[in-house]
Write a protein that holds these residues in place. Structure first.
Motif, short mmCIF file in Angstrom:
data_model
loop_
_atom_site.label_atom_id
_atom_site.label_comp_id
_atom_site.label_asym_id
_atom_site.label_seq_id
_atom_site.Cartn_x
_atom_site.Cartn_y
_atom_site.Cartn_z
N TYR A 1 10.42 1.65 4.62
CA TYR A 1 10.33 1.92 3.17
C TYR A 1 10.40 3.42 2.85
O TYR A 1 10.33 3.81 1.69
N VAL B 1 2.41 5.17 5.41
CA VAL B 1 1.22 5.33 4.57
C VAL B 1 -0.05 5.39 5.41
O VAL B 1 -0.03 5.15 6.62
N PHE C 1 -2.82 3.65 6.01
CA PHE C 1 -3.34 2.64 6.95
C PHE C 1 -2.49 2.59 8.22
O PHE C 1 -2.99 2.27 9.30
N CYS D 1 -2.17 3.19 -0.04
CA CYS D 1 -1.57 1.88 -0.33
C CYS D 1 -2.51 1.18 -1.30
O CYS D 1 -3.69 0.97 -0.98
N SER D 2 -1.99 0.83 -2.48
CA SER D 2 -2.87 0.24 -3.49
C SER D 2 -3.42 -1.11 -3.02
O SER D 2 -4.53 -1.49 -3.35
N MET D 3 -2.65 -1.81 -2.19
CA MET D 3 -3.17 -3.09 -1.68
C MET D 3 -4.36 -2.85 -0.73
O MET D 3 -5.39 -3.51 -0.84
N ASN E 1 -2.21 -3.98 6.37
CA ASN E 1 -2.29 -3.17 5.15
C ASN E 1 -3.74 -3.18 4.65
O ASN E 1 -4.05 -3.74 3.60
N CYS F 1 0.19 -6.64 -3.58
CA CYS F 1 0.99 -5.42 -3.52
C CYS F 1 1.61 -5.21 -4.90
O CYS F 1 2.33 -6.07 -5.41
N SER F 2 1.35 -4.05 -5.47
CA SER F 2 1.84 -3.80 -6.83
C SER F 2 3.37 -3.64 -6.86
O SER F 2 3.97 -3.76 -7.92
N VAL F 3 3.97 -3.41 -5.73
CA VAL F 3 5.44 -3.31 -5.68
C VAL F 3 6.04 -4.73 -5.65
O VAL F 3 6.89 -5.07 -6.47
N HIS F 4 5.58 -5.55 -4.74
CA HIS F 4 6.18 -6.89 -4.59
C HIS F 4 5.80 -7.85 -5.72
O HIS F 4 6.49 -8.83 -5.95
N GLU G 1 5.08 -10.87 0.53
CA GLU G 1 4.07 -10.25 -0.35
C GLU G 1 4.37 -10.60 -1.82
O GLU G 1 3.59 -10.28 -2.70
N CYS H 1 8.15 2.16 -3.78
CA CYS H 1 6.69 2.25 -3.63
C CYS H 1 6.30 3.73 -3.76
O CYS H 1 6.72 4.57 -2.97
N THR I 1 3.57 5.38 -3.33
CA THR I 1 2.76 6.04 -2.29
C THR I 1 3.60 6.28 -1.03
O THR I 1 3.46 7.32 -0.38
N MET I 2 4.49 5.35 -0.71
CA MET I 2 5.41 5.58 0.42
C MET I 2 6.25 6.84 0.13
O MET I 2 6.53 7.63 1.02
FE1 SF4 Z 1 1.13 -0.89 -0.03
FE2 SF4 Z 1 3.44 0.13 -0.95
FE3 SF4 Z 1 3.43 -1.54 1.16
FE4 SF4 Z 1 2.89 -2.45 -1.28
S1 SF4 Z 1 4.83 -1.58 -0.56
S2 SF4 Z 1 1.78 -2.95 0.57
S3 SF4 Z 1 1.74 -0.73 -2.17
S4 SF4 Z 1 2.50 0.50 1.05
#
Ligand code: SF4
Ligand code: 13P
Length: 369
Positions: free
Chosen positions: A49, A85, A87, A111-113, A144, A231-234, A259, A321, A323-324
């Motif tokens: 990512y 990220v 984790f 990672c918000s998750m 994660n 996961c706020s992205v998925h 996710e 994402c 944070t990525m």
């Molecule tokens: Fe976390 Fe980003 Fe992976 Fe979603 S895509 S699980 S927010 S690192």
């Protein structure tokens, strides 16, 4: 003081202004120079990512499982500059030797998750679950998650999972205990358990913020307890996207990461981990058309690397994402230039009292992968 001011202060502390004056070319040349100078002493793993500007310098690319496996068999690199990220960097620290130093170029790459399950909430939830179901639950956590959550899981006989091995790990978990607590991603937990034949009405949700269960059946029937994280992205892919696509481009296949929500996964043509998505596209017929439900940097890269196939994001307004994306060329260069000066910045070090059990949880997964 505004939030943006705080961010500005933070970024000044971490990244000197000089880096905003360098051209991309200058930065790329310097990264390459430092890599050559350090040779085998430096290793750069990169998650799929990550941005192109960073992934081009990765010594190994992978999904979470592959990167964990690589770190557990890491050669003698003294410094591991992790492009991923927080984790993932924690996992790398726990799986490498004590004298190997893991660096995360920007500490804001969280990672918000993973942040949706903290250890205090987990202890509280676990106590309530023990009151209801007694000693019948095995905890599993998606990688994660923080090292503390991995430690909790390891201490209670459980393991970590990734999206590549979640099915296998869940099958194993049911040989150990009657019920599973799955942290912190309710969607990966639900999709995987459903895939194994567990009906939705045997899955309860634990809502940590409210401290309550979301379940209206008989508690005795519960097989899986899903932590209410996501996961706020998925989660940004929805049924409407699939319906629209089916109407406009019926021949386009939908391929999503687990996710995504249960509804999206059920309505898709294929679902699977990051490596499954990459392999599916790689082996797809030339001329085939795909709408992919996963992180945007990866979707764009798949489109670039497979010009003979038509690849689009399932959500036309998708963002990467955030944070990525914190790991960018300036932060990578800064952390490497600091190393060149003999200074280790942003080292990720998991305290021993946490890593002891977290390593157990990770190894239970690696032995079965
Ligand atoms: Fe976390 Fe980003 Fe992976 Fe979603 S895509 S699980 S927010 S690192
Ligand atoms: P995988 O690499 O296990 O597919 O995980 C995806 C992800 O969201 C990483 O943050």
């Amino acid at each position: 003081m505004e939030v943006l001011d705080l961010l500005e202060i933070e970024s000044e502390v971490t990244l000197p202004k000089r880096y905003s004056t360098l051209s991309v070319k200058e930065m790329e040349v310097r990264v390459q120079e430092i890599k050559s100078k350090f040779g085998d002493r430096l290793f750069i793993p990169g998650h799929h990512y990550q941005k192109d500007e960073v992934i081009q310098f990765a010594d190994a690319r992978g999904d979470s499982l592959k990167l964990a496996q690589i770190c557990s068999q890491m050669p003698d690199a003294e410094f591991i500059v992790f492009c991923g990220v927080h984790f993932m960097a924690e996992t790398a620290d726990m799986l490498t030797k004590p004298d190997q130093k893991v660096i995360l170029p920007d500490l804001r790459a969280g990672c918000s998750m993973a942040d949706m399950a903290d250890i205090d909430q987990t202890e509280i939830g676990w106590e309530k679950m023990q009151e209801i179901w007694g000693d019948t639950i095995l905890p599993l956590t998606y990688v994660n998650s923080t090292a503390a959550i991995k430690g909790f899981v390891g201490k209670h006989g459980g393991a970590t999972v990734t999206s590549s091995n979640a099915k296998k790990m869940l099958q194993w978990a049911f040989t150990q205990k009657e019920r599973i607590l799955f942290l912190p991603d309710q969607h990966l937990g639900r999709n995987t358990a459903f895939d194994l034949g567990i009906p939705l009405d045997q899955m309860a949700i634990w809502a940590p913020l409210e401290g309550t269960f979301e379940y209206d059946g008989n508690f005795e029937d519960v097989k899986v307890i899903l932590w209410k994280g996501h996961c706020s992205v998925h989660e940004k892919f929805n049924l409407k996207h699939i319906e629209n696509l089916r109407k406009q481009e019926p021949e386009t296949k939908v391929l999503v990461h687990p996710e995504c929500t249960y509804e999206v996964v059920q309505a898709s043509d294929f679902n699977g981990s990051t490596s499954f998505i990459i392999d599916t596209i790689k082996h797809a017929e030339s001329g085939s058309r795909w709408a992919i439900g996963t992180e945007m940097n990866l979707v764009n890269r798949l489109a670039d690397e497979n010009p003979d196939k038509q690849i689009i994001s399932l959500n036309p307004f998708m963002c990467p994402c955030l944070t990525m994306n914190r790991i960018d060329l300036p932060h990578l260069l800064w952390s490497l230039e600091k190393l060149e000066e003999g200074e280790v910045v942003n080292q990720i070090k998991v305290p021993e009292e946490v890593s002891e059990y977290a390593i157990l949880a990770l190894n239970r997964m690696l032995e079965r992968s």
